[in-house]
Write an enzyme that holds these catalytic residues in place. Structure first.
Site: not given
Ligand SMILES: *Cc1c(COP(=O)(O)O)cnc(C)c1O
Length: 395
Positions: A184, A212, A241
């Site tokens: 990311s 993502h 997300k």
């Molecule tokens: C955002 C993200 C997480 C964490 O996700 P949450 O549901 O906010 O805890 C885990 N892995 C990746 C690759 C992320 O981008």
């Protein structure tokens, strides 16, 4: 409390600030959207993970309200005691079928899903091989398991193969490869075609964290494995997300994987069930994703328009197709100054610098979403041009 202890914490905080690493939080008023109110000003928002623009979608809000009426506010229980409503199973089954897996299991967040997924599945006789740029939650999850740990350089297939060989020659019983679907900081996609082929050659299990990507990458928004035309054995992801942006994570996989996580996944067994409003709206989010070809088209049109606009202005971008478009600035100070000037211009972005990215590769990470209009993007491009000139990265 011991005075020396508090002084130690205060010193650490001062050092964080002195190193220029202090993170400040700006309260926003009102919903997350393409434009939002920050400290009393309207800003164009280019730093949310709200890829499909669903975070303030009326259908999600309506479903959540209805679920509050029909199913109450909180669960006050873990799933296996009295925290499972039919809604939870419905969302799990819907996620599984969307992702082409047997079943899925919900967690409070993907951070918890990644914290849960390794320890019950791998023992000391096993090996786990992890990309060096994997998300913090994968790193922590792997730390909790007893398998032998290997790390390969980011997306370096020769290094991955070397580690697979080493694990096999060391007599590993089971081998798992763990990777983000999208890295990311860069917006780069994992090389899942090649990784899948290596996994098959060395009889390894492939785990992909697709936070993502789920909802918008690949055909139907099924994520990076679908985009690469392969399947992952274990997928983790988030509802936080593209899928509405609230809270919640999951593991989707074959039945024995999910069944064992239900029995042994510690963040599942010892943490509260997701609230009904979030679960019900998660189901609606998946419906919107299923009908979301127009949203995905708009997202990628915006991405192409934004990227071309920044290139035309003369900014240095990392190449790619993902809606994460990093504007490379080099020095941390430049990234901070640029972000501050953009804030003054009414464009909300975040600067990233060491230790989050390598030294000398400071950047502003912009993120596109389907809710941004051409007018938003044109206004933001104007702001980038003025800010870029002011800090001296544009002539
Ligand atoms: C955002 C993200 C997480 C964490 O996700 P949450 O549901 O906010 O805890 C885990 N892995 C990746 C690759 C992320 O981008």
């Amino acid at each position: 409390m011991a005075q020396a202890f508090l002084e130690h914490l205060t010193d650490t905080l001062s050092q964080i600030e002195a190193d220029g690493l202090k993170k400040v939080e700006r309260p926003i008023s009102g919903p997350q959207g393409a434009r939002m109110q920050v400290q009393g000003r309207e800003m164009i928002n280019l730093c949310a993970n709200n890829y499909l623009g669903l975070a303030d979608h009326p259908a999600l809000i309506e479903t959540a309200k209805q679920a509050l009426d029909s199913h109450g506010y909180g669960m006050a229980s873990v799933r296996f005691i009295c925290g499972t409503q039919e809604l939870h199973r419905a969302l799990e089954q819907k996620l599984a079928s969307f992702l082409g897996q047997d079943d899925a299991i919900l967690f409070a967040a993907c951070f918890d899903a990644n914290g849960a997924v390794f320890e019950p599945l791998l023992g000391p006789e096993d090996a786990v091989i992890s990309d060096a740029l994997n998300h913090a939650s994968i790193i922590d999850g792997i730390r909790l398991c007893k398998a032998r740990r290997f790390r390969y350089a980011n997306s370096d297939m020769a290094d991955l193969e070397a580690k697979l060989k080493e694990a096999r020659e060391g007599g590993a019983r089971h081998v798992m490869i763990a990777t983000d679907g999208v890295f990311s900081m860069d917006g780069y996609l994992a090389k899942l075609g090649e990784i899948r082929a290596l996994a098959d050659r060395y009889d390894a299990v492939l785990m992909v964290d697709d936070c993502h990507a789920t909802g918008f990458m690949g055909p139907g928004g099924a994520g990076t494995p679908a985009h690469a035309g392969v399947s992952a054995d274990i997928l983790t992801g988030t509802l936080g997300k593209a899928l509405g942006g609230a809270i919640g994570g999951y593991v989707a996989a074959s039945q024995p994987v999910v069944d064992l996580l239900r029995q042994r996944g510690r963040p599942y067994l010892f943490s509260n069930a997701l609230p009904p409003a979030v679960v019900a709206a998660g189901i609606t989010a998946l419906d919107l994703v299923a009908q979301g070809d127009d949203l995905r088209a708009r997202l990628f049109e915006n991405t192409a328009y934004w990227r071309a606009g920044l290139e035309r202005l003369g900014f240095d971008l990392l190449p790619g197709e993902h809606p994460i478009v990093p504007v490379m600035l080099g020095e941390a100070r430049l990234a901070q100054e640029m972000a501050a000037r953009l804030f003054d211009e009414g464009v909300y972005v975040s600067g990233f610098f060491f230790p989050v990215v390598p030294k000398g590769q400071a950047r502003i990470r912009t993120q596109m979403n389907a809710a941004l209009t051409r007018a938003d993007l044109d206004e933001a491009l104007g702001a980038f041009e003025r800010a870029g000139r002011a800090v001296g990265v544009l002539p």
